[in-house]
Scaffold this motif. Structure first.
Motif, PDB file in Angstrom:
ATOM      1  N   SER A 162     -34.945 -25.694 119.449  1.00 62.54           N
ATOM      2  CA  SER A 162     -33.533 -25.778 119.116  1.00 62.54           C
ATOM      3  C   SER A 162     -33.077 -27.220 118.975  1.00 62.54           C
ATOM      4  N   SER A 210     -33.355 -18.228 120.697  1.00 63.77           N
ATOM      5  CA  SER A 210     -31.946 -18.467 120.413  1.00 63.77           C
ATOM      6  C   SER A 210     -31.666 -18.164 118.942  1.00 63.77           C
ATOM      7  N   PRO A 211     -30.403 -17.991 118.598  1.00 64.94           N
ATOM      8  CA  PRO A 211     -30.050 -17.707 117.206  1.00 64.94           C
ATOM      9  C   PRO A 211     -30.462 -18.844 116.272  1.00 64.94           C
ATOM     10  N   GLU A 212     -30.721 -18.464 115.022  1.00 61.70           N
ATOM     11  CA  GLU A 212     -31.157 -19.433 114.007  1.00 61.70           C
ATOM     12  C   GLU A 212     -30.355 -19.167 112.736  1.00 61.70           C
ATOM     13  N   TRP A 213     -29.648 -20.180 112.268  1.00 65.82           N
ATOM     14  CA  TRP A 213     -28.813 -20.035 111.088  1.00 65.82           C
ATOM     15  C   TRP A 213     -29.646 -20.004 109.820  1.00 65.82           C
ATOM     16  N   GLY A 270     -25.826 -27.219 108.034  1.00 73.76           N
ATOM     17  CA  GLY A 270     -25.833 -25.841 108.533  1.00 73.76           C
ATOM     18  C   GLY A 270     -25.484 -25.798 110.005  1.00 73.76           C
ATOM     19  N   HIS A 271     -25.297 -24.584 110.485  1.00 78.11           N
ATOM     20  CA  HIS A 271     -25.033 -24.395 111.904  1.00 78.11           C
ATOM     21  C   HIS A 271     -26.319 -24.601 112.708  1.00 78.11           C
ATOM     22  N   PHE A 300     -27.833 -24.096 116.798  1.00 76.41           N
ATOM     23  CA  PHE A 300     -27.558 -23.430 118.066  1.00 76.41           C
ATOM     24  C   PHE A 300     -28.337 -24.089 119.194  1.00 76.41           C
ATOM     25  N   GLY A 301     -27.823 -23.902 120.399  1.00 76.05           N
ATOM     26  CA  GLY A 301     -28.518 -24.394 121.571  1.00 76.05           C
ATOM     27  C   GLY A 301     -29.670 -23.492 121.957  1.00 76.05           C
ATOM     28  N   SER A 302     -30.460 -23.963 122.896  1.00 68.92           N
ATOM     29  CA  SER A 302     -31.633 -23.227 123.355  1.00 68.92           C
ATOM     30  C   SER A 302     -31.264 -22.051 124.263  1.00 68.92           C
ATOM     31  N   SER A 328     -30.390 -22.578 104.636  1.00 67.40           N
ATOM     32  CA  SER A 328     -31.140 -23.488 105.488  1.00 67.40           C
ATOM     33  C   SER A 328     -32.414 -23.901 104.751  1.00 67.40           C
ATOM     34  N   ARG A 374     -17.854 -24.433 108.480  1.00 66.84           N
ATOM     35  CA  ARG A 374     -18.305 -25.111 109.689  1.00 66.84           C
ATOM     36  C   ARG A 374     -17.759 -24.492 110.968  1.00 66.84           C
ATOM     37  N   HIS A 401     -25.395 -21.353 100.214  1.00 70.02           N
ATOM     38  CA  HIS A 401     -26.159 -22.502 100.720  1.00 70.02           C
ATOM     39  C   HIS A 401     -27.102 -21.972 101.781  1.00 70.02           C
ATOM     40  N   TRP A 452     -25.167 -19.158 104.114  1.00 71.48           N
ATOM     41  CA  TRP A 452     -23.841 -18.572 103.981  1.00 71.48           C
ATOM     42  C   TRP A 452     -23.497 -18.351 102.514  1.00 71.48           C
ATOM     43  N   LEU A 456     -28.365 -31.419 108.417  1.00 71.91           N
ATOM     44  CA  LEU A 456     -28.996 -30.163 107.999  1.00 71.91           C
ATOM     45  C   LEU A 456     -28.081 -29.330 107.109  1.00 71.91           C
ATOM     46  N   TYR A 460     -24.803 -19.609 124.527  1.00 66.25           N
ATOM     47  CA  TYR A 460     -25.319 -20.534 123.529  1.00 66.25           C
ATOM     48  C   TYR A 460     -24.216 -21.471 123.052  1.00 66.25           C
ATOM     49  N   HIS A 511     -21.799 -15.697 106.964  1.00 70.36           N
ATOM     50  CA  HIS A 511     -23.053 -16.358 107.308  1.00 70.36           C
ATOM     51  C   HIS A 511     -24.079 -15.325 107.751  1.00 70.36           C
ATOM     52  N   TRP A 560     -21.887 -27.556 113.871  1.00 73.16           N
ATOM     53  CA  TRP A 560     -22.345 -27.810 112.511  1.00 73.16           C
ATOM     54  C   TRP A 560     -23.139 -29.112 112.517  1.00 73.16           C
TER      55      TRP A 560
END
Lengths: 121, 110
Positions: free
Chosen positions: B2, A44-47, B98-99, B101-103, A61, A105, A59, A50, B96, B88, A35, B92
């Motif tokens: 988020s 924060s992280p953003e996906w 996809g993964h 994430f929290g704020s 986002s 997942r 696939h 993958w 969406l 964090y 991924h 899934w």
């Protein structure tokens, strides 16, 4: 030991493209999906998406659809992420991370060290 | 913004117990596992809790996770100075695909 090593920092102008590599070692490459996740400064992280490293399926986002491409080189055990039409909001640290097998997942572990991409005119 | 909501900060003195909440929805936490990541300054996130409450090898048992409905929580007991980090939650999201994430929650040890 499992390692994900990413390419170095990049500085790009708006509108340009960037391609980051993620070289893996210590395990059978095609048995684990990879991924890509980014993290803007203070955010924060953003996906992003993958790839199935075995058959190359991807696939993305919805946010990045049309601008991002993830590819892999099975001989080099390396995954690449290319992001086009860069804008200032794309300034972030980009990470690759391994999925638990082909289960996309699952928890991501381990992660690469990150690649800082700075977009500035 | 988020998809998963966390409190921005949490703190405690050494030895105390700190709990971090994570709120989501039916399409993510409600139907999928929750994961927790610890991120030390200048480093990549590190998987701390897997599948709601499983600790990967090497993670101290001071860290524990739980999930109920569309919410989850991470507890840190016996707080130590090295626990100062950003935490964090993630899951899934079926809508969406996809993964998410929290704020993020910044934990400080006073």
């Amino acid at each position: 030991q499992v390692h994900l090593v990413q390419s170095g920092p990049e500085v790009k102008k708006p509108g340009a493209s960037v391609k980051i590599s993620c070289e893996t070692s210590g395990y059978t490459f095609i048995n684990y999906a990879i991924h890509w996740v980014r993290q803007a400064p203070g955010q924060s992280p953003e996906w992003m998406g993958w790839t199935n490293t075995d058959d190359g399926r991807t696939h993305y986002s919805q946010k990045f659809q049309g601008r991002v491409t993830i590819t892999r080189d099975t001989f080099a055990s390396t995954v690449y992420m290319q992001l086009n039409s860069l804008r200032s909001e794309d300034t972030a640290v980009y990470f690759c991370a391994r999925a638990p097998g082909t289960m996309i997942r699952g928890g991501l572990d381990p992660w690469g060290q990150g690649t800082l991409v700075t977009v500035s005119s | 913004q988020s998809v998963l909501t966390q409190p921005p900060s949490a703190s405690g003195t050494p030895g105390q117990r700190v709990t971090i909440s994570c709120s989501g929805s039916r399409s993510n936490i409600g139907t999928n596992y929750v994961y927790w990541y610890q991120q030390l300054p200048g480093t990549a996130p590190n998987l701390l809790i897997s599948r709601n409450n499983q600790r990967p090898s090497g993670v101290p048992d001071r860290f524990s996770g739980s999930k109920s409905g569309t919410s989850a929580s991470l507890a840190i007991s016996g707080l130590r100075s090295e626990d100062e980090a950003d935490y964090y939650c993630a899951s899934w999201d079926d809508s969406l695909s996809g993964h998410v994430f929290g704020s993020g929650t910044k934990v400080s040890v006073l």
